[in-house]
Each structure stands twice: as structure tokens, then as C-alpha cells.
Motif scaffolding. Structure first.
Motif, PDB file in Angstrom:
ATOM      1  N   ALA A 110       0.787  -1.170  -0.040  1.00  0.00           N
ATOM      2  CA  ALA A 110      -0.035  -0.137  -0.078  1.00  0.00           C
ATOM      3  C   ALA A 110       0.925   1.084   0.104  1.00  0.00           C
ATOM      4  O   ALA A 110       1.754   1.231   0.593  1.00  0.00           O
ATOM      5  CB  ALA A 110      -1.123   0.045   1.215  1.00  0.00           C
ATOM      6  N   SER A 111       0.452   2.312  -0.527  1.00  0.00           N
ATOM      7  CA  SER A 111       1.039   3.523  -0.698  1.00  0.00           C
ATOM      8  C   SER A 111       1.115   4.324   0.547  1.00  0.00           C
ATOM      9  O   SER A 111       0.215   4.077   1.310  1.00  0.00           O
ATOM     10  CB  SER A 111       0.396   4.354  -1.717  1.00  0.00           C
ATOM     11  OG  SER A 111      -0.888   4.687  -1.473  1.00  0.00           O
ATOM     12  N   PRO A 112       1.969   4.927   0.690  1.00  0.00           N
ATOM     13  CA  PRO A 112       2.315   5.869   2.026  1.00  0.00           C
ATOM     14  C   PRO A 112       0.854   6.656   2.142  1.00  0.00           C
ATOM     15  O   PRO A 112       0.375   7.051   3.427  1.00  0.00           O
ATOM     16  CB  PRO A 112       3.430   6.720   1.965  1.00  0.00           C
ATOM     17  CG  PRO A 112       4.270   6.099   0.875  1.00  0.00           C
ATOM     18  CD  PRO A 112       3.472   5.292   0.050  1.00  0.00           C
TER      19      PRO A 112
ATOM     20  N   ALA B 155      14.165   6.709  13.411  1.00  0.00           N
ATOM     21  CA  ALA B 155      14.559   8.357  13.600  1.00  0.00           C
ATOM     22  C   ALA B 155      13.503   9.395  13.439  1.00  0.00           C
ATOM     23  O   ALA B 155      13.632  10.333  14.066  1.00  0.00           O
ATOM     24  CB  ALA B 155      15.778   8.394  12.679  1.00  0.00           C
ATOM     25  N   ALA B 156      12.779   8.688  12.355  1.00  0.00           N
ATOM     26  CA  ALA B 156      11.720   9.933  12.124  1.00  0.00           C
ATOM     27  C   ALA B 156      10.432   9.964  13.130  1.00  0.00           C
ATOM     28  O   ALA B 156      10.115  11.211  13.460  1.00  0.00           O
ATOM     29  CB  ALA B 156      10.906   9.405  10.966  1.00  0.00           C
ATOM     30  N   VAL B 157      10.164   8.807  13.789  1.00  0.00           N
ATOM     31  CA  VAL B 157       9.156   8.867  14.808  1.00  0.00           C
ATOM     32  C   VAL B 157       9.782   9.503  16.197  1.00  0.00           C
ATOM     33  O   VAL B 157       8.982  10.263  16.765  1.00  0.00           O
ATOM     34  CB  VAL B 157       8.593   7.572  14.969  1.00  0.00           C
ATOM     35  CG1 VAL B 157       9.487   6.590  15.826  1.00  0.00           C
ATOM     36  CG2 VAL B 157       7.085   7.730  15.655  1.00  0.00           C
ATOM     37  N   SER B 158      11.070   9.211  16.387  1.00  0.00           N
ATOM     38  CA  SER B 158      11.619   9.577  17.572  1.00  0.00           C
ATOM     39  C   SER B 158      11.898  11.181  17.462  1.00  0.00           C
ATOM     40  O   SER B 158      11.508  12.046  18.153  1.00  0.00           O
ATOM     41  CB  SER B 158      12.938   9.055  17.739  1.00  0.00           C
ATOM     42  OG  SER B 158      12.765   7.627  17.943  1.00  0.00           O
TER      43      SER B 158
ATOM     44  N   ALA C 271       5.250  15.105   7.273  1.00  0.00           N
ATOM     45  CA  ALA C 271       5.174  14.596   5.942  1.00  0.00           C
ATOM     46  C   ALA C 271       6.372  13.582   5.350  1.00  0.00           C
ATOM     47  O   ALA C 271       6.225  13.230   4.485  1.00  0.00           O
ATOM     48  CB  ALA C 271       5.032  15.800   4.838  1.00  0.00           C
ATOM     49  N   VAL C 272       7.134  13.228   6.336  1.00  0.00           N
ATOM     50  CA  VAL C 272       8.361  12.388   5.901  1.00  0.00           C
ATOM     51  C   VAL C 272       7.404  10.982   5.899  1.00  0.00           C
ATOM     52  O   VAL C 272       6.663  10.449   6.459  1.00  0.00           O
ATOM     53  CB  VAL C 272       9.276  12.191   7.197  1.00  0.00           C
ATOM     54  CG1 VAL C 272      10.324  11.256   6.877  1.00  0.00           C
ATOM     55  CG2 VAL C 272       9.893  13.819   7.113  1.00  0.00           C
ATOM     56  N   GLU C 273       7.985  10.252   4.792  1.00  0.00           N
ATOM     57  CA  GLU C 273       7.522   8.847   4.301  1.00  0.00           C
ATOM     58  C   GLU C 273       8.658   7.911   4.311  1.00  0.00           C
ATOM     59  O   GLU C 273       9.186   7.699   3.280  1.00  0.00           O
ATOM     60  CB  GLU C 273       6.793   8.820   3.103  1.00  0.00           C
ATOM     61  CG  GLU C 273       5.539   9.904   3.336  1.00  0.00           C
ATOM     62  CD  GLU C 273       4.670   9.772   2.023  1.00  0.00           C
ATOM     63  OE1 GLU C 273       5.307   9.231   0.930  1.00  0.00           O
ATOM     64  OE2 GLU C 273       3.455  10.175   2.130  1.00  0.00           O
TER      65      GLU C 273
ATOM     66  N   TYR D 212       3.563   2.941  12.500  1.00  0.00           N
ATOM     67  CA  TYR D 212       4.367   4.366  12.121  1.00  0.00           C
ATOM     68  C   TYR D 212       3.666   5.435  11.880  1.00  0.00           C
ATOM     69  O   TYR D 212       3.431   6.713  12.226  1.00  0.00           O
ATOM     70  CB  TYR D 212       5.637   4.316  11.164  1.00  0.00           C
ATOM     71  CG  TYR D 212       6.065   5.595  10.547  1.00  0.00           C
ATOM     72  CD1 TYR D 212       7.022   6.246  11.706  1.00  0.00           C
ATOM     73  CD2 TYR D 212       5.753   6.192   9.466  1.00  0.00           C
ATOM     74  CE1 TYR D 212       7.744   7.549  10.990  1.00  0.00           C
ATOM     75  CE2 TYR D 212       6.089   7.588   9.239  1.00  0.00           C
ATOM     76  CZ  TYR D 212       7.134   7.949  10.146  1.00  0.00           C
ATOM     77  OH  TYR D 212       7.424   9.519   9.695  1.00  0.00           O
ATOM     78  N   TYR D 213       2.586   5.356  10.770  1.00  0.00           N
ATOM     79  CA  TYR D 213       1.955   6.176  10.400  1.00  0.00           C
ATOM     80  C   TYR D 213       0.610   6.438  11.268  1.00  0.00           C
ATOM     81  O   TYR D 213       0.117   7.719  11.347  1.00  0.00           O
ATOM     82  CB  TYR D 213       1.249   6.032   8.948  1.00  0.00           C
ATOM     83  CG  TYR D 213       1.909   5.887   7.886  1.00  0.00           C
ATOM     84  CD1 TYR D 213       2.570   7.127   7.141  1.00  0.00           C
ATOM     85  CD2 TYR D 213       2.698   4.965   7.158  1.00  0.00           C
ATOM     86  CE1 TYR D 213       3.563   7.363   6.420  1.00  0.00           C
ATOM     87  CE2 TYR D 213       3.686   4.833   6.375  1.00  0.00           C
ATOM     88  CZ  TYR D 213       4.054   6.047   5.904  1.00  0.00           C
ATOM     89  OH  TYR D 213       4.960   6.313   4.777  1.00  0.00           O
ATOM     90  N   ALA D 214       0.157   5.456  11.972  1.00  0.00           N
ATOM     91  CA  ALA D 214      -0.862   5.777  13.326  1.00  0.00           C
ATOM     92  C   ALA D 214      -0.119   6.713  14.316  1.00  0.00           C
ATOM     93  O   ALA D 214      -0.566   7.529  14.839  1.00  0.00           O
ATOM     94  CB  ALA D 214      -1.086   4.489  13.872  1.00  0.00           C
TER      95      ALA D 214
END
Length: 847
Positions: A424-426, A767-770, A809-811, A819-821
Motif C-alpha cells: 500500500a502507498s504511504p 529516527a523519524a518517529v523519535s 510529511a516524511v515517508e 508508524y503512520y498511526a
């Protein structure tokens, strides 16, 4: 005719068609039944609904005159033409229900503009006076009936005194919110408590020290009972008087029977008067406000399930209005669900969850990426719509429609959480995370509403962490409420300590100095001590002025009339009507002046009195007010003004800690077990309780005091203030919602329904979520510093969102659904912060 039409336009404010010729009366029904409108800024008609134009104008055919209610002026019948929505015109004779202008009033012989007939004006009291007058009639009837019955019917001075003061204490001096029937129900339940307090006060009056110790204990207990909600808080002053009155000499246990009989009759009369005399207009219950908000959520979800998959501007505006209506500052005090019971907690939880759902719906997920990827999301949105409808029906006491919308939403949410395909797409993952936010808010709203309506029976679907109170019994909930406020940071504890110490000191001074009518000292301390020193000082100054005026009138009256008891007995009832009508409206000065007259005329009938009674009254009020001022200065002089900011700052600091801990655990993975609450949530919940209490007291204090001591920002300008009619630029309830949302999001991410092992995130998603969690937590700390009254605010305020760094907006490649949640949750928390500080932009809407 042209001149007449011009006058009509000036009179009504409508744009009429001057070239139209008048016709005979149109008796075909309401003109609003057509898709027509009045083409002016004052209003419009559309569909089958007839709305008022301006403040009090309406249009209808003249033939409906016999169906219109009685109004305070004669309607005008005019023949004119109005334009319909599609450009067509409708000519007919219509009634104009609009207060006439000055020229029209003069032409009809009513130059005064009072709306009367035959030159006799009709006086309509303002709303505040009408409410005070209704209550005054009930107090006067109840107190006067018991007083005259025992004094002149049975010759019992003790019973007459207690019949009078029992009714006055619980209706005139107390402020029990609600309608007459709601107050009557509470007063009836408090009757045994009143009798117990009179008994205890009678026996403890044997010594000054015993009465003082009793005053300290009873005063603290009754003041601390405010943790039970606004009704108990409003009744506390009257209950205090039930102990104060018998705690003074003479020590006479033999008169206890008469005292109890008089108090019982006075309270029974008050219950009957509140129930049957001049009923108050009904208020909108909180359950109905929540049901209306649920209806608004249903309409929002309905629009998101079909093209163009966006909220229209009118619907978004309606949703914001429904959300604002649930704010405590907008809800009548009697309707606020502030008690510790399961149903009250469930109703308060319903309001918070509904506001959260509306906030998420008015900032909806991105438009559908495609039919294949969005079908599951649309199923969830339809289930949200049905759940909102079911919730509204349940709150209104109606049986929900066939089917279980809550269960359907839970199944749809589970299917969505099971996730789309791995490829599935981001964009699809991000949209699904946002839809999960909506589903969780709707499930919380539905569960809380079931608890609010059915109590513990409705807690079958309640999660143990979020709805921890759902299965507890009343004694447990009361104990948790009292234990949570047993500390110096609780405004309820502060108030109880302040008033109990002041009353105990007043009892000592009145007993040692043997002041005549010493209970007036305690009564002045009780009624004039406020939660802030500035308010106390202002109140005392006005009260002393009013007492002086009342004392001078009493001295002159007693000098002229002497022992004419018949005069006092005749004047007392109308004087009580005036006192309890003007006092609550005109302020404490008027109240003290008129109450001085009332008690003087009452005591003049109980025993011979001279002009010196006025002197004693003034001396006692001066002593009691001085004691109240001293303790108002020594014990937490700022009241809830600073405590609210401090507690909200502590709340956001705790939320920031939870955000960092949640993102760290999310990145690390590990074993997830279904626990009652995630680690660290207990302290955040306690901070939430303290903040909610401070917020509740803040709304009971005059808002002008907040502006008197504004916090300074680094630029030297005043910080956010709290106007009297709203929460101010800072939405304080949004701070509470942010804390709730922190707890709910962490539970959703870290507490699964069953024990599982979660793999750690890969390097880039970690790294992104932190980084994003640290950023949101940092912004929470900045907002916390802005709220903290200590003044330790950063010199250069930082905007909450930085366009140069948009971590939302980082994917990162390989990022899973969780992660997206987490990103959706953190983005929603940032929106909550913007709402707190007033930086939130209006949501974009569709056409």
C-alpha cells in the motif's frame, strides 16, 4: 404607495418591490412554505422552516393572526411583494411581528414605547430580575409561613427562628444551581444533614473551645464537599449556617426539639415552594447538548462518505458551534457533569470524546486515493456516521435503530487496523491512520454515552484503562475523588482550609468578646470571604457600605416605631420580597443593606429591640469581614487564577513525558500486554484531575480579576486573558482534551487487546518517529512555559509549526502501519496545542 413602501422598508429593514400592486389577503398558508426569502440582511426563509429576521421580526400571512400568541404590541398588516429564491415574486398581505419604531409607537398612543394599550405601558422585567423575583417569592413564602406559624400560632420563638433561617439559609444565602424542582430534590435529601448539624451545634455550644473545634471540623468538611459538584458546593454555605446558628449560647439542649421542628417545617415549606411555585424555565441538559454534537458529527461523517469527500462550510461551522456548546463555560452550572458518580463521569467523558471526534472530522483525512485503497476507510466512515446517530438516540432516551452500530464500527475498525496490503502507498497508510483516529474517537463517544445513560450496566464494552471508573461503586468513586483532592494543590482543599480557619477564628473572637448576636460575625465571614484577596477586599468595602446604610435605616425605623410589633410583622414579607429580588441582581452592597433590614425586623418580633440592634449588626459585620479579609490574604490569595495556569502547565509537562516515552517504546518494539494503563499514565491522570478542578473553580470567580494581574510576555504586552463570556484566547478545555488525547493515543499504540510481540522499527522510521515525538514534546513544554504563572517564559516565542521542518510529511521507506498511526496521533496533538494557544487556522472546507 411609493412613499408607503419606502416607510415600510425603513420600518422592517426588508427590500420590497416598490412597483408591485397590493392584492387581497392571501389565505393560502404561510409564505415560508414556499422556497422564498426576504431579500435583506435581517434574515431569510427557506424550505418549510420559518425563521425570525433580526432580533424579533417574523413574516406570516394575515390570515394566521388568530393562531399567533399574545405579544406586547399590535401586529402590522402590510401588503407587499417578496422575492423567492428562484427570482419569482409573491404578493400578499402579511403580518409584521416587529417591535414598532418610535414614530409608529407615537402614532398608536404609546410614546413611551412600553408596548401597552390605551396609554398604559406594559413593563417586562429583564431576565435576571425575573429569575431573582421567582426565587424571592419562593423564599418569602417558605420562610414567612414557618416563621409566622410558630411565632404567632404556637408562640415558640426557637421554632420560629429556625424555620425562618432554615429556609433563608438554603434558598436565600445558598446558590444551588438548577431549576426549582432540581433544588427541591437536593434540599429534601439534605434535610437529615441539617438536623444533624443543628443537634451537633446545640451540644457543642456548651463551651467556646468545643464550639470552635466543631466549627473547624464541620467548616472544613462542608466546604470540602464541593468536590461532589456544583450543587453541593452551592448548598455548603446554607449547611454551614445550620451549625453556626445553634453553636452560640445559651447552652439549652432542652430547646433542641423546637429547633429541629422549626427547621424541619421551614425546609419542607421550601421544598414545596421550589416544586410548585413559579417554576423556572427549563434549561438544555448536557445530554441534549452532547446529542446535538453527535448529530453534527453524523452530518460531517455523512459528507465524507460521498463526493467530493469534504465537509461543506455550513456543516463545519455547525460542528464548531456544537463543539463550543459543550465547553463548561457555555453550559449552565446545574447541567455540568461535575460529580464523582459513574453517570456524571460518563457524561463528561462523552462531551470530551464528542469534541475530539468533531475536531478530527473538521480536519478530515486526505481525499480518497482510489476506490481500491479507500473502500475500507469509507466503510469505517459510514460506521462512524451510524454510531453517531445511535449515540444521539441513546442520549435522548430513544431506543437505537435496529442493529448495533457500535459493534459494526468496532468490526470495521479492526478490519482497517488489520491493514491494507504490504504494498500500500504511504498516502493510503496515512489516510487509514487518520480514519483510525476518527474510529477511536467515535467508539469512545459511544461507550461513554452508554455509561452516562445506563451507568455500570452500560460498561460491558468499556476498556479498563480509558473507562477505569465504569465498574466502580459510588463509595469507591467518592473516595478517589476526595483522596485526589487531599493536597495543597487542589483548589477545593485550599477553599476548605481558608473558610474553616476563618470561621473558627470568628467563633473564638465572638465567644471571647461575648459580642451580641455573635453568629452575625460568622455569617459575615461566611458570606463575604472570597477565593481571592482582591475580590474579598472589594466585596468587604461594598458590603460595609451597604450594612451602614441598612443600619442607619434600622436605627431610624426603631426610633420612630418603637415596639410596634404589628408594623414589623406587616412590613417584613414585602421587605423580604424586595431584598431577595434586588440583592442577587444589584450586588453585595444592596444585599447587605436589605438583609440588615430583614434580620432587624425579624429579631424585633422575637424580642424587644432598640436602635442599638443596628449598632450591633454593623459591629458584627465589620468584625466578620475583617476576619475574612485577613484569611483571604494569608491563604492562597490568588484563588484559581494562578492555580489554573500552574495545573495546566504541569498537565502539559506530564503529557510531554508520555509522548517521549510512547515514541521510544514504539520504536524499540517488544512485548505488548493488555494492562489497565501504560506506565506513567497514573501521574498524568492525577494531574488531569487537579487541572479539571482548577478549571471548574476558575469559572466561578469573576473574570475581571484575571485581567487585573495579567501575565507578561517577553515583549512586555499582556498575556492571554479570560473574558467573562468565554474561556479566552486559550481554550482551557482544549488543554484537558490534549491530555486525554495523549492518554488515548498511547493506549491505542501500546496496549493491545491481547499479548503480542512487536518487532522494532527499522532505522529510518525509528529516527523519524523519535524526532517527531521529541518535537511535539518540545512544543508541549514551550506551551507549558507560556501557561506557567511563574513568569519563566522563553524570551522569543517559537511558532508551533515550522514550515521549514515538516516532519509530519516524511515517508521513510519500509515504514509500517504503526508508524503512520503514531504520526497521525502526534499531528493531532500538535493541532490540540494550536487550539490551546489560539493559533489554529479554520479548517478547510468543501463547497
Amino acid at each position: 404607495m411609493a412613499q408607503f413602501m419606502g416607510q415600510l422598508a425603513a420600518f422592517t429593514g426588508w427590500r420590497c418591490s416598490p412597483g408591485a400592486s397590493p392584492s387581497a389577503l392571501d389565505t393560502g398558508g404561510y409564505v415560508a412554505a414556499l422556497p422564498c426569502r426576504v431579500t435583506a440582511a435581517t434574515g431569510r426563509f427557506h424550505g418549510q422552516e420559518r425563521r425570525r429576521c433580526g432580533r424579533s421580526s417574523a413574516v406570516r400571512p394575515a390570515s394566521s393572526a388568530r393562531r399567533r400568541p399574545l405579544v406586547s404590541h399590535t401586529p402590522d398588516i402590510v401588503s407587499t411583494t417578496i422575492e423567492s429564491a428562484d427570482g419569482r415574486r409573491r404578493t400578499g398581505a402579511f403580518q409584521v411581528d416587529r417591535p414598532p419604531g418610535r414614530a409608529a409607537r407615537a402614532a398608536r398612543g404609546d410614546p413611551g414605547g412600553m408596548g401597552g394599550s390605551g396609554g398604559v405601558p406594559r413593563v417586562r422585567l429583564p431576565v435576571a430580575y425575573r429569575a431573582a423575583a421567582r426565587r424571592s417569592v419562593r423564599v418569602t413564602v417558605a420562610a414567612g409561613a414557618g416563621f409566622y406559624l410558630f411565632l404567632y400560632g404556637f408562640g415558640s420563638v426557637d421554632a420560629a427562628t429556625y424555620a425562618l433561617f432554615a429556609a433563608v439559609a438554603l434558598a436565600g444565602l445558598s446558590h444551588i444551581p438548577g431549576t426549582g424542582r432540581q433544588r427541591a430534590a437536593l434540599v429534601a435529601r439534605l434535610l437529615p444533614v441539617c438536623l444533624l448539624l443543628i443537634t451537633v451545634g446545640t451540644y457543642l455550644s456548651v463551651r467556646t473551645w468545643t464550639a470552635t473545634v466543631g466549627m473547624l471540623v464541620v467548616g472544613f468538611a462542608l466546604a470540602f464537599s464541593a468536590v461532589g459538584g456544583p450543587r453541593l458546593a452551592g448548598a455548603a454555605p446554607g449547611l454551614q449556617l445550620m451549625y453556626i446558628l445553634p453553636s452560640f449560647p445559651p447552652y439549652d439542649p432542652g430547646s433542641l426539639g423546637g429547633r429541629l421542628a422549626g427547621a424541619s417545617v421551614g425546609i419542607v415549606f421550601l421544598v414545596l415552594a421550589e416544586t410548585f411555585l413559579l417554576p423556572d424555565p427549563p434549561t438544555v441538559p448536557y445530554r441534549e447538548l452532547a446529542a446535538r454534537a453527535a448529530d453534527s458529527a453524523r452530518r460531517c461523517a455523512e459528507e465524507l462518505t460521498g463526493p467530493p469527500y469534504a465537509i461543506t462550510a455550513p456543516t463545519a461551522q455547525e460542528a464548531r458551534a456544537a463543539s463550543t456548546a459543550l465547553r463548561s463555560s457555555q453550559v449552565p452550572e446545574a447541567e455540568r457533569p461535575a460529580g464523582p458518580s459513574v453517570r456524571d463521569r460518563g457524561l463528561a467523558h462523552t462531551g470530551l470524546a464528542t469534541r475530539t471526534l468533531l475536531a478530527r472530522l473538521t480536519a478530515p483525512p486526505q481525499p480518497n486515493p482510489g476506490p481500491a485503497e479507500s473502500e475500507v476507510g469509507l466503510v469505517v466512515l459510514r460506521a462512524v456516521r451510524d454510531t453517531a446517530r445511535e449515540t444521539a438516540d441513546r442520549l435522548r432516551g430513544r431506543d437505537p435503530a435496529a442493529g448495533d452500530a457500535h459493534a459494526e464500527l468496532l468490526r470495521a475498525r479492526t478490519a482497517l487496523a488489520a491493514g491494507p496490503d504490504a504494498d500500500a502507498s504511504p498516502a493510503a497508510l496515512r489516510r487509514h491512520a487518520a480514519v483510525l483516529e476518527l474510529a477511536d474517537a467515535a467508539l469512545a463517544m459511544s461507550t461513554a454515552a452508554a455509561i452516562a445513560v445506563r451507568g455500570r450496566v452500560g460498561a460491558a464494552q468499556a476498556a479498563p484503562g480509558r473507562f477505569w471508573y465504569a465498574r466502580m461503586r459510588a463509595p469507591q468513586l467518592w473516595w478517589r475523588r476526595m483522596a485526589g483532592h487531599a493536597g495543597a494543590r487542589s483548589v477545593f482543599f485550599q477553599n476548605a482550609v481558608r473558610i474553616s480557619l476563618a470561621l473558627a477564628a470568628a467563633r473564638v473572637i465572638a465567644g471571647v468578646d461575648t459580642l451580641p448576636h455573635g453568629f452575625w460575625v460568622l455569617l459575615a465571614t461566611l458570606t463575604l470571604t472570597r477565593t481571592t484577596v482582591r475580590e474579598t477586599r472589594s466585596t468587604v468595602r461594598v458590603a460595609l457600605t451597604g450594612t451602614l446604610v441598612g443600619a442607619l435605616i434600622v436605627a431610624g425605623l426603631f426610633t420612630l416605631v418603637g415596639t410596634g410589633i404589628a408594623v414589623y410583622a406587616t412590613v417584613l414579607p414585602p421587605l423580604m420580597l424586595i431584598a431577595f429580588t434586588l440583592g442577587p441582581v444589584k450586588g453585595v452592597g444592596w444585599a447587605q443593606a436589605l438583609f440588615t433590614l430583614v434580620v432587624a425586623l425579624a429579631f424585633a418580633q422575637l424580642a424587644p429591640a432598640t436602635w442599638q440592634l443596628a449598632e450591633f449588626r454593623l459591629l458584627d459585620v465589620l468584625t466578620g469581614s475583617a476576619i475574612g479579609a485577613v484569611f483571604g490574604l494569608l491563604a492562597w490569595p490568588r484563588g484559581a487564577q494562578d492555580e489554573l495556569r500552574r495545573s495546566m502547565a504541569v498537565l502539559l509537562r506530564g503529557a510531554a513525558e508520555n509522548v517521549v516515552a510512547t515514541t521510544a517504546q514504539l520504536a524499540a518494539g517488544g512485548v505488548r500486554a493488555p494492562v489497565t494503563a501504560a506506565p506513567g499514565h497514573r501521574s498524568l491522570k492525577h494531574s488531569l484531575v487537579m487541572a479539571e478542578a482548577a478549571y471548574a473553580q476558575f469559572h466561578s470567580e469573576p473574570k475581571g480579576l484575571a485581567a487585573a494581574h495579567p501575565s507578561q510576555d517577553p515583549q512586555g504586552s499582556t498575556g492571554p486573558r479570560e473574558p467573562a463570556d468565554q474561556d479566552g484566547p486559550q481554550d482551557w478545555q482544549a488543554t484537558l482534551m490534549a491530555a486525554h488525547h495523549t492518554l488515548w493515543g498511547a493506549d491505542r499504540l501500546l496496549v493491545p487487546p491481547e499479548r503480542i510481540v512487536v518487532p522494532p522499527l527499522e532505522l529510518e522510521p525509528t529516527a523519524a518517529v523519535s524526532r517527531l515525538g521529541d518535537r511535539v514534546a518540545g512544543r508541549m513544554l514551550l506551551v507549558s512555559a507560556r501557561l506557567d504563572p511563574s513568569g519563566d517564559t522563553p524570551q522569543n516565542p517559537v511558532p508551533l509549526r515550522n514550515p521549514d521542518f515538516d516532519g509530519f510529511a516524511v515517508e521513510p521507506p519500509g515504514a509500517p502501519r504503526v508508524y503512520y498511526a503514531a504520526v497521525s496521533w502526534l499531528d493531532a496533538l500538535m493541532t490540540d496545542l494550536e487550539r490551546i494557544t489560539g493559533e489554529a487556522a479554520p479548517p478547510s472546507t468543501g463547497p
